[in-house]
Design an enzyme around this catalytic site. Structure first.
Site, PDB file in Angstrom:
ATOM      1  N   GLY A 178       1.630   5.946 -12.437  1.00 36.96           N
ATOM      2  CA  GLY A 178       1.075   6.808 -11.397  1.00 36.96           C
ATOM      3  C   GLY A 178       1.608   8.232 -11.449  1.00 36.96           C
ATOM      4  O   GLY A 178       1.624   8.882 -12.499  1.00 36.96           O
ATOM      5  N   TYR A 179       2.063   8.709 -10.296  1.00 35.35           N
ATOM      6  CA  TYR A 179       2.524  10.088 -10.157  1.00 35.35           C
ATOM      7  C   TYR A 179       3.988  10.266 -10.575  1.00 35.35           C
ATOM      8  O   TYR A 179       4.561  11.339 -10.380  1.00 35.35           O
ATOM      9  CB  TYR A 179       2.349  10.544  -8.700  1.00 35.35           C
ATOM     10  CG  TYR A 179       0.916  10.546  -8.198  1.00 35.35           C
ATOM     11  CD1 TYR A 179       0.111  11.677  -8.341  1.00 35.35           C
ATOM     12  CD2 TYR A 179       0.360   9.423  -7.584  1.00 35.35           C
ATOM     13  CE1 TYR A 179      -1.198  11.696  -7.866  1.00 35.35           C
ATOM     14  CE2 TYR A 179      -0.945   9.421  -7.112  1.00 35.35           C
ATOM     15  CZ  TYR A 179      -1.717  10.560  -7.251  1.00 35.35           C
ATOM     16  OH  TYR A 179      -3.013  10.575  -6.787  1.00 35.35           O
ATOM     17  N   ASP A 210       0.864  -1.174   0.000  1.00 33.31           N
ATOM     18  CA  ASP A 210       0.000   0.000   0.000  1.00 33.31           C
ATOM     19  C   ASP A 210       0.901   1.225   0.000  1.00 33.31           C
ATOM     20  O   ASP A 210       1.810   1.336   0.819  1.00 33.31           O
ATOM     21  CB  ASP A 210      -0.946   0.031   1.206  1.00 33.31           C
ATOM     22  CG  ASP A 210      -2.108   0.982   0.935  1.00 33.31           C
ATOM     23  OD1 ASP A 210      -2.947   0.649   0.067  1.00 33.31           O
ATOM     24  OD2 ASP A 210      -2.162   2.060   1.547  1.00 33.31           O
ATOM     25  N   SER A 211       0.671   2.106  -0.949  1.00 33.94           N
ATOM     26  CA  SER A 211       1.599   3.200  -1.139  1.00 33.94           C
ATOM     27  C   SER A 211       0.866   4.468  -1.535  1.00 33.94           C
ATOM     28  O   SER A 211      -0.325   4.442  -1.834  1.00 33.94           O
ATOM     29  CB  SER A 211       2.625   2.821  -2.206  1.00 33.94           C
ATOM     30  OG  SER A 211       1.993   2.171  -3.302  1.00 33.94           O
ATOM     31  N   HIS A 229      10.714   4.588  -2.659  1.00 32.85           N
ATOM     32  CA  HIS A 229      10.026   4.082  -1.476  1.00 32.85           C
ATOM     33  C   HIS A 229       9.848   2.560  -1.554  1.00 32.85           C
ATOM     34  O   HIS A 229      10.124   1.842  -0.606  1.00 32.85           O
ATOM     35  CB  HIS A 229       8.665   4.783  -1.353  1.00 32.85           C
ATOM     36  CG  HIS A 229       7.838   4.776  -2.615  1.00 32.85           C
ATOM     37  ND1 HIS A 229       8.370   5.099  -3.846  1.00 32.85           N
ATOM     38  CD2 HIS A 229       6.550   4.448  -2.853  1.00 32.85           C
ATOM     39  CE1 HIS A 229       7.422   4.981  -4.766  1.00 32.85           C
ATOM     40  NE2 HIS A 229       6.301   4.584  -4.189  1.00 32.85           N
TER      41      HIS A 229
HETATM   42  P1  ITT Z   1      -3.712  -2.218  -5.221  1.00 29.81           P
HETATM   43  O1  ITT Z   1      -4.359  -1.722  -3.952  1.00 29.81           O
HETATM   44  O2  ITT Z   1      -4.529  -3.220  -5.941  1.00 29.81           O
HETATM   45  O3  ITT Z   1      -2.302  -2.673  -4.993  1.00 29.81           O
HETATM   46  P2  ITT Z   1      -3.830   0.570  -5.968  1.00 29.81           P
HETATM   47  O4  ITT Z   1      -3.400   1.344  -7.164  1.00 29.81           O
HETATM   48  O5  ITT Z   1      -5.214   0.813  -5.458  1.00 29.81           O
HETATM   49  O6  ITT Z   1      -3.590  -0.971  -6.257  1.00 29.81           O
HETATM   50  P3  ITT Z   1      -2.778   1.821  -3.586  1.00 29.81           P
HETATM   51  O7  ITT Z   1      -4.085   1.860  -2.913  1.00 29.81           O
HETATM   52  O8  ITT Z   1      -1.571   1.428  -2.786  1.00 29.81           O
HETATM   53  O9  ITT Z   1      -2.787   0.831  -4.826  1.00 29.81           O
HETATM   54  O10 ITT Z   1      -2.534   3.251  -4.245  1.00 29.81           O
HETATM   55  C1  ITT Z   1      -1.286   3.645  -4.644  1.00 29.81           C
HETATM   56  C2  ITT Z   1      -1.407   4.980  -5.369  1.00 29.81           C
HETATM   57  O11 ITT Z   1      -0.188   5.683  -5.266  1.00 29.81           O
HETATM   58  C3  ITT Z   1      -1.698   4.778  -6.850  1.00 29.81           C
HETATM   59  O12 ITT Z   1      -2.534   5.804  -7.317  1.00 29.81           O
HETATM   60  C4  ITT Z   1      -0.337   4.894  -7.493  1.00 29.81           C
HETATM   61  O13 ITT Z   1      -0.415   5.465  -8.754  1.00 29.81           O
HETATM   62  C5  ITT Z   1       0.438   5.779  -6.513  1.00 29.81           C
HETATM   63  N1  ITT Z   1       1.811   5.250  -6.421  1.00 29.81           N
HETATM   64  C6  ITT Z   1       2.283   4.308  -5.573  1.00 29.81           C
HETATM   65  N2  ITT Z   1       3.557   4.010  -5.840  1.00 29.81           N
HETATM   66  C7  ITT Z   1       3.915   4.780  -6.875  1.00 29.81           C
HETATM   67  C8  ITT Z   1       5.091   4.927  -7.621  1.00 29.81           C
HETATM   68  O14 ITT Z   1       6.172   4.193  -7.384  1.00 29.81           O
HETATM   69  N3  ITT Z   1       5.089   5.804  -8.624  1.00 29.81           N
HETATM   70  C9  ITT Z   1       3.995   6.533  -8.903  1.00 29.81           C
HETATM   71  N4  ITT Z   1       2.841   6.451  -8.271  1.00 29.81           N
HETATM   72  C10 ITT Z   1       2.791   5.588  -7.248  1.00 29.81           C
END
Ligand code: ITT
Length: 191
Positions: free
Chosen positions: A146-147, A66-67, A173
């Protein structure tokens, strides 16, 4: 030994798979229809929730991540709501840039919590990794997900999206979380 990777995010999955090679583990994907509601208040709570529920439902070892991105000037938003901040990566980036506007204070950090659960759902391992950086005014680079295109590391003078997967792994991270996780994972008794 089978380890189920409990994510529906393709970008995250690619990185997790790359970080988990060289282990004597057979990685299996979580079925798409198995979706876990993220009701936790922290990254680690949500990572544990996802790992635990997927493991218990499938009766297999499972790993979850979770990130998200915490922006100082936005009091830590979007944080654990990073995925729910918009429909697509483009929407999410656009919204974040809009919310920040011309703010000069653009410090931010990425956080990644990883959890591994046993087939009965009990948590076996947990780690967290953090990567500080800054939010640019406009996107740069085509790698990652993502970002990544708006997250800039002054030391490397690059966004995550301008880095090779190897460079991102060494500073990110998620890379840091896995660096602490892997030695512990290797010592786990998978019976
Ligand atoms: P799962 O829960 O199924 O793993 P999710 O996308 O919903 O997928 P999260 O709830 O952990 O996962 O949300 C993580 C968000 O943060 C998501 O919008 C990603 O784009 C962003 N994120 C996480 N790690 C990233 C990275 O290394 N680079 C860019 N964006 C990241």
């Amino acid at each position: 030994n089978i380890l189920v990777v409990a994510t529906s995010n393709p970008g995250k999955l690619l990185e997790m798979q790359a970080y988990l090679t060289d282990l004597d583990l057979e990685l299996q994907l979580k079925p798409d229809e198995l979706e876990i509601e993220e009701t936790g208040k922290t990254f680690s709570e949500n990572a544990c929730l996802k790992a635990s529920q997927v493991a218990a439902v499938m009766g297999q070892w499972a790993i979850a991540d979770d990130s998200g991105l915490e922006v100082e000037a936005l009091e830590g938003a979007p944080g654990i709501y990073s995925a729910r901040y918009g429909q697509t990566d483009r929407d999410r980036i656009e919204r974040l840039l809009f919310e920040l506007g011309n703010e000069l204070h653009r410090e931010a950090r990425f956080v990644c919590a990883v959890a591994i659960a046993r087939p009965d759902g009990a948590i076996a391992l947990q780690t967290e990794g953090i990567c500080p950086g800054q939010i640019l005014h406009s996107p740069r680079g085509n790698h990652g997900f993502g970002y990544d295109p708006i997250f800039y590391l002054p030391e490397q003078q690059m966004t995550f999206a301008e880095m090779t997967p190897e460079l991102k792994k060494s500073v990110s991270h998620r890379g840091k979380a896995f660096q602490t996780l892997l030695p512990k994972l290797q010592k786990l008794d998978f019976r």
